[in-house]
Each structure stands twice: as C-alpha cells, then as structure tokens.
Design a protein around this motif. Sequence first.
Motif, short mmCIF file in Angstrom:
data_model
loop_
_atom_site.label_atom_id
_atom_site.label_comp_id
_atom_site.label_asym_id
_atom_site.label_seq_id
_atom_site.Cartn_x
_atom_site.Cartn_y
_atom_site.Cartn_z
N LYS A 1 0.83 -1.21 0.00
CA LYS A 1 0.00 0.00 0.00
C LYS A 1 0.86 1.26 0.00
O LYS A 1 0.36 2.37 0.00
N ASN B 1 -2.24 -7.71 -5.71
CA ASN B 1 -3.33 -7.21 -4.87
C ASN B 1 -3.95 -5.95 -5.45
O ASN B 1 -3.24 -5.06 -5.92
N ASP B 2 -5.25 -5.89 -5.49
CA ASP B 2 -6.01 -4.70 -5.85
C ASP B 2 -6.00 -4.35 -7.34
O ASP B 2 -7.04 -3.95 -7.88
N GLY C 1 -10.65 -6.77 -3.11
CA GLY C 1 -11.40 -6.63 -1.86
C GLY C 1 -12.78 -6.10 -2.15
O GLY C 1 -13.17 -5.88 -3.30
N GLU D 1 -12.73 -2.83 -4.12
CA GLU D 1 -12.03 -2.72 -5.41
C GLU D 1 -12.99 -2.94 -6.58
O GLU D 1 -14.18 -3.09 -6.41
MG LIG Z 1 -7.59 -4.73 -1.61
#
Ligand SMILES: [Mg+2]
Length: 379
Positions: free
Chosen positions: A203, A231-232, A248, A251
């Motif tokens: 992140k 991720n993401d 998630g 997203e």
């Molecule tokens: Mg995420």
Amino acid sequence: MNGNPRVVYRILDASANRAGEGLRTLEEYARFARDDAEMSAEIKSLRHDLANLMKRLDRDALLAARNVRSDVGTTIQTKSEYQRTDTLDVVVAAGTRVAQSMRCLEEYGKILDPEFSKGIESLRYRVYIVAANIERSLLRDRGTSTADDQSPGDVRTGPQRRDLLAGAMLYALVDVFNTAEKLLSHCDQLTQSGVDIIQLRDKNTDDRTLYERSVVLARRLQSTNTLLIINDRTDIAIAAGADGVHLGQSELPIREARRMLGSDRLIGASTHTIEQVHRAIGDGADYIGCGPVFPGATKSFDHFPGVEFLGQVHSSTVETPRPAFAIGGINEHNIERVLDAGFHRIAVSGAIRDAASPGDAAAALKQRLLDSRRWRAVD
Ligand SMILES: [Mg+2]
Ligand SMILES: Cc1ncc(COP(=O)(O)OP(=O)(O)O)c(N)n1
Ligand SMILES: Cc1nc(C(=O)O)sc1CCOP(=O)(O)O
C-alpha cells in the motif's frame, strides 16, 4: 488395492513409455533445431526424473503387464495422427502427449504409491512450462505469435493456473521490498519452502514500482509451481503477466475485472460475511479469502469474524466448493484453530515476513497444513 493390479501396471508402463518418447521428441527439437542448451538440459532432466520415479515401481510387474500384441490401441488410428505439416505440429503433438501421459501416471499411480504420484505431478507442471516455451519460440519464429505483445510473464494457461490453485494450501502476502533483488531473494525462499501462491501487496508504493516488481516476479515464478497474484490492481496484473488479481470489497467488481482479465487468469475475492462469500462465488471468483480471523500486525480491523466465520464458510460452501483461504493474524500458534474450523488453506503475511527465517517459517506452516490434510483426510 482392489481390482486387477496387472491392469494398473500395464497402464503405467504404457504411459511412462509414451511420456518418455514425447520428451525425447521435444528434446531433439530443443537440441538440434534450436541449439538451446538450457531447454535441452531441462527436458533431459525431466526424462531422468521420470525414469527415477519409475524406479519406485516394481519393474518386473511393469514388464510382465506389457502386452503389445493385444493392445487395441495399436490398430485405432486417427487421420490427423499421421499428418504433421511442420515442426510446430510435431512439437505441439509431443507436448500434448507428454502432459496427457503424465496425468495418467499421476492418477493411476495414486493406486500404488501416492508419493510417486506427487512426484509425477511436479514433473507435469514442469512439462507445461517447457512445452509452452518451445511452442512460443516457434510461434515467434513464424512471426505469428502475439508473444511479443503478450505480457512478459504470460507462460501459464488458464487450466494450468487452475490446476495449481486447486492444490494450493499456503498463500503468502509480500511487499515490494526496497529492491527487486531483495524481493526475488525473499520469494525464492518462499517458493523453495512450499509456498503455493505469492501475492504482491504493497500500500506504500507507486504504480511504476508495483508494475516493475510484478514483471520481474512473474518471470521468476514462471519456472516454479508458485502462482503470482497482484493485490487490488487488475491493470497491473494483466500488464505484468501475473496469474491473477485479488480484489477486496472496495475494489473493482469481480465481473468487471473478469471482463478485463478474461478466463485465463485468476480472480480472488476478500470476504468477511457469508453473504459476501456467496456473492463472490456467484460473481465468478476463482478463490476467496476469509477473515480477518485473528488480530495481526499487517492490517487493523474493528471487527473479527473469527473462526466462527470459517466454520460457516466451510459448511455453507460444500455445494459450491472454491478454494478458500483463511486470513488475518494466522501463525504457528493459532493455526490449529483454523484447521479445526475445517479450513486447510491459509493466507499469511506477518507470520512469514516477521520471522527470523521466512523460509523456515513458511516450511513449518506448510508442513502443518500437509500433516493436517493427511490426518483429516481432506480430499
Ligand atoms: Mg484490496
Ligand atoms: C488472500 C487475501 N485475502 C484477503 C485480502 C484482503 O484484501 P482487501 O480486503 O482488498 O484488503 P487489502 O489487502 O487490499 O488491504 C488479501 N489481500 N488477500
Ligand atoms: C490484508 C489482510 N486482509 C485481511 C482480511 O481479512 O481480508 S486480513 C489481512 C492481513 C493479513 O496479514 P497477517 O497474516 O499479517 O495478519
């Protein structure tokens, strides 16, 4: 062992011969048509590894079961069997034959020797990679390949990714590290310790760094049985040739990501309630993350669905099984509670990242999962 062992030995003998012949066909191409020492060596190593695995079986029983004269397959002929227009056709046919024979060895080998079968499974994944590399090099030569505009890591096919996902038990979340070298060194430890999926999750980095790390990691993992998930970021997963993306609840919607990714890449979804589980599966997620189970150092939460949620997921997805990874604060001290809830797959970050030896920590977690699977006879 029930049934007629002679039949099993006959099938294994024929499959091993077919696999060996196909590998030799591929090796001749790599050696004499491409002068590719590395590819030749890998195929030669595959042949030797197969021969060594076959030594686990009773050689006499294999030979006694061989019966070419009454083999009906020798008279069944298809038109295309004798048609090969060029080396690409020969290589594609050989690669397919080897992979199919490996699958036969793996499935029927389970009757006699599960360890033999596991060894064959590992060879099968290596065959996929070699066959894909040979075919792509040929397509490039012919100028018909989209390989050049394909992502650098685009080696695995959809079925290969789903095969690897189906057997995945240990899933590690890693950050981008300060340098690509440090990331690769860390991930080498994880793959050698049995980590089945690596997720690049950071992140605190910029898009360019995340993309560049994703590219180098995708390339590195090509020659392993470890999947790479980003991720993401669906866009970066595609651009870098990763095996998929993890989304998630905040997203891109799964269906939108699928439109972008296609069916050859994997989509994972985070879930925190049983409703989210059913929606994720309904939307086409290939796997789900279920948590947070326990408090951890990587991400803070106000609410912990905990092991009760895991039990709900386990019992409510019997009809629509998808690989489900428990996540959130899981480590060697509380993994038993996750296993008791019926889960045999976990995703971890801190338990590996913060360990004195990440490789040893990963290996210990994998061993617990394997032992549990054996004792609990999970299918
Ligand atoms: Mg995420
Ligand atoms: C395997 C797995 N499960 C859950 C998550 C969490 O994803 P998300 O809810 O999007 O939170 P961030 O990881 O993006 O902070 C995951 N990353 N991986
Ligand atoms: C990123 C993340 N998502 C979670 C969820 O429940 O969706 S738990 C989590 C943190 C995972 O790291 P650690 O193993 O260090 O707790």
